[in-house]
Design a protein around this motif. Structure first.
Motif, PDB file in Angstrom:
ATOM      1  N   ASP A  30      35.870  41.558  31.492  1.00 38.99           N
ATOM      2  CA  ASP A  30      36.495  41.199  32.753  1.00 38.99           C
ATOM      3  C   ASP A  30      35.456  40.584  33.684  1.00 38.99           C
ATOM      4  N   VAL A  31      35.947  39.870  34.661  1.00 36.60           N
ATOM      5  CA  VAL A  31      35.103  39.287  35.704  1.00 36.60           C
ATOM      6  C   VAL A  31      35.710  39.710  37.033  1.00 36.60           C
ATOM      7  N   SER A  32      34.927  40.389  37.833  1.00 41.96           N
ATOM      8  CA  SER A  32      35.391  40.858  39.148  1.00 41.96           C
ATOM      9  C   SER A  32      36.717  41.618  39.048  1.00 41.96           C
ATOM     10  N   GLY A  33      36.848  42.421  38.000  1.00 41.55           N
ATOM     11  CA  GLY A  33      38.051  43.225  37.820  1.00 41.55           C
ATOM     12  C   GLY A  33      39.223  42.491  37.195  1.00 41.55           C
ATOM     13  N   ILE A  34      39.038  41.230  36.823  1.00 40.64           N
ATOM     14  CA  ILE A  34      40.097  40.447  36.182  1.00 40.64           C
ATOM     15  C   ILE A  34      39.916  40.572  34.671  1.00 40.64           C
ATOM     16  N   ASP A  35      40.817  41.302  34.030  1.00 42.35           N
ATOM     17  CA  ASP A  35      40.772  41.535  32.590  1.00 42.35           C
ATOM     18  C   ASP A  35      41.420  40.356  31.866  1.00 42.35           C
ATOM     19  N   ASP A  70      44.087  34.219  39.843  1.00 47.07           N
ATOM     20  CA  ASP A  70      42.967  34.768  39.078  1.00 47.07           C
ATOM     21  C   ASP A  70      42.392  33.739  38.110  1.00 47.07           C
ATOM     22  N   TYR A  73      40.178  31.294  39.743  1.00 47.02           N
ATOM     23  CA  TYR A  73      38.902  31.915  40.097  1.00 47.02           C
ATOM     24  C   TYR A  73      37.947  31.980  38.901  1.00 47.02           C
ATOM     25  N   VAL A  74      38.462  32.353  37.716  1.00 49.69           N
ATOM     26  CA  VAL A  74      37.573  32.588  36.572  1.00 49.69           C
ATOM     27  C   VAL A  74      37.257  31.347  35.743  1.00 49.69           C
TER      28      VAL A  74
END
Length: 109
Positions: A30-35, A70, A73-74
């Motif tokens: 995950d990145v910054s809580g984004i799974d 999200d 963002y990623v």
């Protein structure tokens, strides 16, 4: 006419996505809580529902909107393999959200 084009584009992108393997190295990441697995599943579920039913309910639209945010963002920080896979999801989310908004604006289901 534009609606048919969007529907065909969504269907074609969805078929391409279904045939694509999940990128290596993104499971349990995950990145910054984004799974990434959950992000994939959320968008896939909404796109599949949209293609089967022609629209989304309010909850599904909210989930897809958050997933779209999200993804935007990623994606810039992903490697090439991940970027291509998740860019396709972002594009699918964008097209479905646009279609849902147009259907709701016109009062059609």
């Amino acid at each position: 006419m534009e609606r048919d084009f969007d529907q065909n584009l969504i269907s074609n992108l969805w078929k391409e996505h279904e045939a694509a393997p999940f990128p290596q190295g993104f499971r349990a990441k995950d990145v910054s809580g984004i799974d990434f697995v959950l992000l994939d599943a959320d968008v896939a579920g909404c796109v599949d529902t949209f293609l089967r039913r022609g629209n989304l309910n309010l909850y599904q639209t909210a989930i897809l909107g958050l997933s779209y945010r999200d993804l935007s963002y990623v994606i810039p920080i992903l490697n090439d393999e991940g970027r291509e896979y998740f860019w396709r999801l972002e594009r699918l989310a964008e097209l479905v959200l646009k279609s849902v908004a147009l259907k709701n604006e016109n009062g059609t289901n």
